[in-house]
Write a protein that holds these residues in place. Structure first.
Motif, mmCIF file in Angstrom:
data_model
loop_
_atom_site.group_PDB
_atom_site.id
_atom_site.type_symbol
_atom_site.label_atom_id
_atom_site.label_comp_id
_atom_site.label_asym_id
_atom_site.label_seq_id
_atom_site.Cartn_x
_atom_site.Cartn_y
_atom_site.Cartn_z
ATOM 1 N N ALA A 13 0.812 -1.213 0.000
ATOM 2 C CA ALA A 13 0.000 0.000 0.000
ATOM 3 C C ALA A 13 0.844 1.260 0.000
ATOM 4 O O ALA A 13 0.351 2.350 -0.334
ATOM 5 N N GLN A 14 2.103 1.164 0.374
ATOM 6 C CA GLN A 14 2.966 2.340 0.467
ATOM 7 C C GLN A 14 3.898 2.489 -0.734
ATOM 8 O O GLN A 14 4.714 3.414 -0.777
ATOM 9 N N PRO B 65 5.070 3.613 -4.326
ATOM 10 C CA PRO B 65 4.670 4.722 -5.203
ATOM 11 C C PRO B 65 3.796 4.240 -6.354
ATOM 12 O O PRO B 65 3.918 3.107 -6.809
ATOM 13 N N GLU B 66 2.941 5.101 -6.804
ATOM 14 C CA GLU B 66 2.052 4.753 -7.910
ATOM 15 C C GLU B 66 2.879 4.397 -9.148
ATOM 16 O O GLU B 66 3.870 5.046 -9.463
ATOM 17 N N GLY B 67 2.465 3.324 -9.774
ATOM 18 C CA GLY B 67 3.148 2.898 -10.979
ATOM 19 C C GLY B 67 4.210 1.843 -10.759
ATOM 20 O O GLY B 67 4.738 1.276 -11.723
ATOM 21 N N ASN C 171 5.417 -1.721 -10.013
ATOM 22 C CA ASN C 171 4.884 -3.075 -10.122
ATOM 23 C C ASN C 171 5.341 -3.895 -8.919
ATOM 24 O O ASN C 171 6.539 -4.007 -8.655
ATOM 25 N N GLU D 238 9.070 -5.225 -7.860
ATOM 26 C CA GLU D 238 9.676 -4.702 -6.637
ATOM 27 C C GLU D 238 10.172 -5.842 -5.752
ATOM 28 O O GLU D 238 11.303 -5.805 -5.234
#
Length: 343
Positions: free
Chosen positions: A290-291, A293-295, A297, A301
């Motif tokens: 949930a933490q 960054p947007e975008g 994957n 990660e």
């Protein structure tokens, strides 16, 4: 002596109590385990004499169920730890009470027991005659100075072993992925789990997936060339270089015991705290989806973090250090001798 063990919640609690229960039986004592209905088969599968007790929502009713069992089989020692209830049972019977932490986090209190507390003249949880802690010193967020350390001995369901389960690959690292017995980590959106597996394999790792049989049947065809199914973690863990998991307490400590670095993707706040403790010690990295960054994957990660851990010696060094320290802690058999002296 008669030892009454109580467990509830998940299979991890049964696995955690089993070493002391087995040690008591091996020392010639009688042992009985009380479990909720979903855990009865698990207790039997790992060789614990077990009786099913009702699990009503009301804590007072659960206590009453244990008192009824004790009328037929009166213990000399009550071993528990998930709530106030085992202590209240021991106080009601006037027998020894052993309180045991199951893994890394403290025990919870139990609402709805004020009448029982008042009846016994108690303002809080009954004091334990012996307070056991299987969490390696240095990891517990809130250590108790009164706790007696006890070595974690992995105890899992067994099955027919195949050579790959107890041998380490010669030419590549082994990465084990598991979401325990109840987590839905496998049910990730789209094909992200398959993507993670493919990335790990492309980086040269062998991937092993430990999952309940139902999940194994569902996902086996989606994950490519991996071993997937119910695996005895106590056997497989020492052959691994990295574990990626949901943050279950029994799972985390089993890999710590085996000296395995970890990636923890917590399913709840409880698991988040376990992952944070392991990360603070230096044996794991904590991933909070949930933490991110947007975008970003998620599978990419996790794969990147896995590769970082596998290529950075300090993670394995800290894992080895922790495993060596765990091996210095008192064995359950030693704890049984101490209880014999208390009786």
């Amino acid at each position: 002596m008669r030892f009454l063990f109580t467990a509830g919640g998940s299979q991890g609690t049964v696995f955690a109590m089993a070493p002391l229960a087995v040690a008591a039986r091996n020392a010639g004592h009688d042992v009985l385990t009380t479990v909720d209905a979903p855990l009865l088969e698990c207790a039997q599968a790992i060789g614990l004499p077990a009786v099913q007790t009702p699990h009503p929502k009301e804590a007072s009713a659960r206590l009453q169920a244990l008192l009824e069992v004790s009328q037929d089989w009166t213990p000399d020692v009550v071993v528990g730890g998930l709530s106030y209830i085992p202590g209240l049972l021991a106080a009601s019977l006037d027998v020894l009470y052993v309180r045991q932490y199951w893994d890394i986090l403290p025990l919870r209190t139990e609402p709805g027991l004020q009448v029982e507390l008042d009846r016994l003249g108690l303002s809080g949880a009954p004091e334990a005659d012996l307070f056991l802690d299987v969490c390696p010193p240095g990891l517990r967020p809130s250590p108790s100075p009164t706790a007696r350390p006890m070595r974690w001995i992995p105890r899992n369901r067994q099955g027919r072993l195949e050579p790959w389960m107890y041998t380490r690959p010669k030419d590549r690292p082994r990465v084990l992925i598991t979401s325990g017995t109840r987590s839905l980590m496998l049910n990730t959106p789209g094909s992200s789990m398959r993507h993670l597996v493919d990335q790990l394999i492309s980086e040269g790792a062998e991937v092993v997936f430990a999952a309940p049989e139902g999940a194994a049947e569902q996902f086996a065809g989606q994950l490519g060339d991996v071993h997937i199914g119910w695996l005895p973690l106590d056997v497989v863990a020492p052959t691994c270089d990295l574990a990626i998991h949901h943050g279950g307490g029994a799972t985390a400590v089993t890999f710590m015991n085996a000296g395995v670095a970890q990636v923890v993707i917590p399913e709840n706040d409880y698991a988040k705290a376990i992952g944070a403790a392991a990360a603070d010690f230096g044996v794991a990295q904590l991933v909070l989806p949930a933490q991110l960054p947007e975008g970003i994957n998620l599978s990419e990660e996790i794969a990147g973090i896995a590769q970082d851990i596998l290529s950075t010696p300090r993670y394995q060094e800290r894992a080895d250090e922790l495993a060596a320290h765990i091996r210095t802690l008192p064995l359950p058999s030693q704890i049984v001798l101490e209880l014999e002296e208390l009786s």
